[in-house]
Design a protein around this motif. Structure first.
Motif, PDB file in Angstrom:
ATOM      1  N   GLN A   1      54.194 -21.903  40.819  1.00 22.90           N
ATOM      2  CA  GLN A   1      54.009 -22.726  39.624  1.00 22.90           C
ATOM      3  C   GLN A   1      55.364 -23.157  39.062  1.00 22.90           C
ATOM      4  O   GLN A   1      55.570 -24.327  38.727  1.00 22.90           O
ATOM      5  N   ASN A   2      56.316 -22.227  38.973  1.00 21.23           N
ATOM      6  CA  ASN A   2      57.650 -22.549  38.460  1.00 21.23           C
ATOM      7  C   ASN A   2      58.381 -23.507  39.390  1.00 21.23           C
ATOM      8  O   ASN A   2      59.050 -24.439  38.934  1.00 21.23           O
TER       9      ASN A   2
ATOM     10  N   THR B   1      57.074 -25.708  41.429  1.00 22.03           N
ATOM     11  CA  THR B   1      56.453 -27.029  41.322  1.00 22.03           C
ATOM     12  C   THR B   1      56.893 -27.723  40.039  1.00 22.03           C
ATOM     13  O   THR B   1      57.216 -28.915  40.043  1.00 22.03           O
ATOM     14  N   SER B   2      56.946 -26.981  38.953  1.00 19.49           N
ATOM     15  CA  SER B   2      57.369 -27.552  37.676  1.00 19.49           C
ATOM     16  C   SER B   2      58.815 -28.030  37.751  1.00 19.49           C
ATOM     17  O   SER B   2      59.138 -29.137  37.291  1.00 19.49           O
ATOM     18  N   GLN B   3      59.692 -27.227  38.330  1.00 17.84           N
ATOM     19  CA  GLN B   3      61.095 -27.621  38.465  1.00 17.84           C
ATOM     20  C   GLN B   3      61.243 -28.827  39.383  1.00 17.84           C
ATOM     21  O   GLN B   3      62.061 -29.719  39.128  1.00 17.84           O
ATOM     22  N   TYR B   4      60.452 -28.874  40.447  1.00 12.32           N
ATOM     23  CA  TYR B   4      60.492 -30.005  41.374  1.00 12.32           C
ATOM     24  C   TYR B   4      60.113 -31.289  40.646  1.00 12.32           C
ATOM     25  O   TYR B   4      60.761 -32.325  40.824  1.00 12.32           O
ATOM     26  N   MET B   5      59.082 -31.223  39.828  1.00 15.55           N
ATOM     27  CA  MET B   5      58.652 -32.411  39.090  1.00 15.55           C
ATOM     28  C   MET B   5      59.702 -32.839  38.067  1.00 15.55           C
ATOM     29  O   MET B   5      59.952 -34.033  37.883  1.00 15.55           O
ATOM     30  N   THR B   6      60.336 -31.878  37.415  1.00  9.90           N
ATOM     31  CA  THR B   6      61.389 -32.198  36.446  1.00  9.90           C
ATOM     32  C   THR B   6      62.552 -32.900  37.136  1.00  9.90           C
ATOM     33  O   THR B   6      63.048 -33.926  36.649  1.00  9.90           O
ATOM     34  N   GLU B   7      62.982 -32.361  38.272  1.00 11.35           N
ATOM     35  CA  GLU B   7      64.087 -32.973  39.013  1.00 11.35           C
ATOM     36  C   GLU B   7      63.683 -34.340  39.554  1.00 11.35           C
ATOM     37  O   GLU B   7      64.498 -35.264  39.574  1.00 11.35           O
TER      38      GLU B   7
END
Length: 78
Positions: free
Chosen positions: A33-34, A36-42
C-alpha cells in the motif's frame, strides 16, 4: 551425541500459529500500500514536470517563430 548435519527447515503451517501468518500478511499488505502510494505521488511529480517542460518549449517555439517572421518582414522592407 548430536549430529553435525544441519536440521532441515521447518515448514510454516498457517493453521498452527495463525497470528504469525496474519502479522506477515499485514506487513506485506502495508508495504504494498505504501509503495503504491509513493509510486503515484512520484508519478504526479513527473507529470507536473513534463507539463511545465512542454509549456516552456511551446513558449520558446512561439518566440522563435515570431523572431523569424519579424526578420523576414525586415528583409522584405530593406
Amino acid at each position: 551425541m548430536e549430529s553435525d548435519q544441519p536440521q532441515s527447515p521447518k515448514r510454516v503451517n498457517p493453521s498452527s500459529q495463525p497470528w504469525q501468518f496474519n502479522d506477515a500478511f499485514d506487513i506485506v499488505a502495508a508495504f504494498l500500500q505504501n509503495a503504491t502510494s509513493q509510486y503515484m505521488t512520484e508519478g504526479g511529480k513527473v507529470a507536473t514536470l513534463t507539463s511545465k517542460f512542454a509549456s516552456e518549449t511551446a513558449r520558446h517555439v512561439r518566440k522563435g517563430a515570431r523572431i523569424a517572421i519579424e526578420d523576414g518582414a525586415a528583409k522584405t522592407v530593406a
